[in-house]
Design an enzyme around this catalytic site. Sequence first.
Site, PDB file in Angstrom:
ATOM      1  N   ASP A 188       5.567   4.349  -4.451  1.00  0.00           N
ATOM      2  CA  ASP A 188       6.774   5.167  -4.643  1.00  0.00           C
ATOM      3  C   ASP A 188       7.762   4.548  -5.635  1.00  0.00           C
ATOM      4  OD1 ASP A 188       7.279   3.065  -2.905  1.00  0.00           O
ATOM      5  OD2 ASP A 188       7.739   4.333  -1.182  1.00  0.00           O
ATOM      6  N   ASN A 218      12.377   4.371  10.694  1.00  0.00           N
ATOM      7  CA  ASN A 218      12.182   5.732  11.217  1.00  0.00           C
ATOM      8  C   ASN A 218      10.715   6.157  11.178  1.00  0.00           C
ATOM      9  OD1 ASN A 218      11.715   6.148   8.526  1.00  0.00           O
ATOM     10  ND2 ASN A 218      13.401   7.587   8.190  1.00  0.00           N
ATOM     11  N   HIS A 252       8.730   5.996   8.498  1.00  0.00           N
ATOM     12  CA  HIS A 252       8.195   6.500   7.220  1.00  0.00           C
ATOM     13  C   HIS A 252       7.146   5.540   6.661  1.00  0.00           C
ATOM     14  CE1 HIS A 252      11.629   4.495   4.627  1.00  0.00           C
ATOM     15  NE2 HIS A 252      10.602   3.701   4.677  1.00  0.00           N
ATOM     16  N   GLU A 299       9.336  10.850   4.806  1.00  0.00           N
ATOM     17  CA  GLU A 299      10.310  10.783   5.886  1.00  0.00           C
ATOM     18  C   GLU A 299       9.885  11.676   7.055  1.00  0.00           C
ATOM     19  OE1 GLU A 299      12.204   8.382   5.569  1.00  0.00           O
ATOM     20  OE2 GLU A 299      13.760   8.569   4.041  1.00  0.00           O
TER      21      GLU A 299
HETATM   22  C1  F6R Z   1       7.914   0.725  -0.078  1.00  0.00           C
HETATM   23  C2  F6R Z   1       7.735   1.787   0.891  1.00  0.00           C
HETATM   24  C3  F6R Z   1       8.459   1.821   2.192  1.00  0.00           C
HETATM   25  C4  F6R Z   1       8.616   0.454   2.842  1.00  0.00           C
HETATM   26  C5  F6R Z   1       9.430   0.569   4.134  1.00  0.00           C
HETATM   27  C6  F6R Z   1       9.684  -0.776   4.765  1.00  0.00           C
HETATM   28  O1  F6R Z   1       7.117   0.928  -1.227  1.00  0.00           O
HETATM   29  O2  F6R Z   1       7.000   2.662   0.623  1.00  0.00           O
HETATM   30  O3  F6R Z   1       7.795   2.694   3.061  1.00  0.00           O
HETATM   31  O4  F6R Z   1       7.361  -0.076   3.116  1.00  0.00           O
HETATM   32  O5  F6R Z   1      10.654   1.173   3.870  1.00  0.00           O
HETATM   33  O6  F6R Z   1      10.484  -1.549   3.928  1.00  0.00           O
HETATM   34  P1  F6R Z   1      10.782  -3.085   4.245  1.00  0.00           P
HETATM   35  O7  F6R Z   1       9.507  -3.815   4.033  1.00  0.00           O
HETATM   36  O8  F6R Z   1      11.811  -3.485   3.195  1.00  0.00           O
HETATM   37  O9  F6R Z   1      11.291  -3.141   5.618  1.00  0.00           O
END
Ligand code: F6R
Length: 237
Positions: free
Chosen positions: A67, A136, A138, A143
């Site tokens: 992403d 959450n 995701h 989301e």
């Molecule tokens: C990042 C992504 C997100 C993260 C998630 C956790 O490319 O796709 O889904 O993996 O937000 O983020 P951290 O590791 O910072 O807690």
Amino acid sequence: MKWIEAANYEEMSKIAATIFKEQLKLVKTSVFGMATGSTPEGFYKELVKAYQAGELSFAEAKSFNLDEYIGIMPNNEASYHYFMDENLFNYIDMKRENIHVPTGNPKEIATATAEYDAAIAAAGGVDIQLLGIGVNGHIGFNEPGTAFELETNMVELTQSTREANQIYFDTIDDVPTHAITMGIRTIMNAKKVVLLISGASKQEAFDRLRSGEITTDFPASALHNHKDVTVIYTGVK
Ligand code: F6R
């Protein structure tokens, strides 16, 4: 779903890196799905270390990131392009033309989403996809409420995700409202998935994933329908 409890963050990173390294040693032309965020930083350090020790080469491998924020350009330190260069690509021998991070340029979005899935398919599909998980639930920026059938698309970020990611920006108003992300179907098409979960802030998401319930309210639960998922976790129980 295979669950591996790691003693600490370092061990989690090492276990995950070993899975990727073994894949690369087996198939030099492997296609990797990459994630950003704080969770995989140690994992990338392990890959860089292995490359610098001459243990492996990425010269024939390809990568596709999950992403990117919309409206944040690659030279912006908060962009996922920048993160990947700083954590991995500047330090290994993967060829630039084989590195793919979705564009955050709003002018390119209309065509970029379908093109991204086409590029993944043209590369033969992702061999191993690395994932983190949002508080959450995701995965990527899919989301809660996202249809499992979606491929790469543009999404609106929830307030909780914007707040969680504010650490990379000066103020909450600077956090983008939209992102481009591989869809859940894109992620599910990967041959193998490695999901990293680290730290007490992810306890609720961990519990929900462990419950086995499958619902679009909790995007990571789609992974229960995938035949080869390894969850490596630490700091949750
Ligand atoms: C990042 C992504 C997100 C993260 C998630 C956790 O490319 O796709 O889904 O993996 O937000 O983020 P951290 O590791 O910072 O807690």
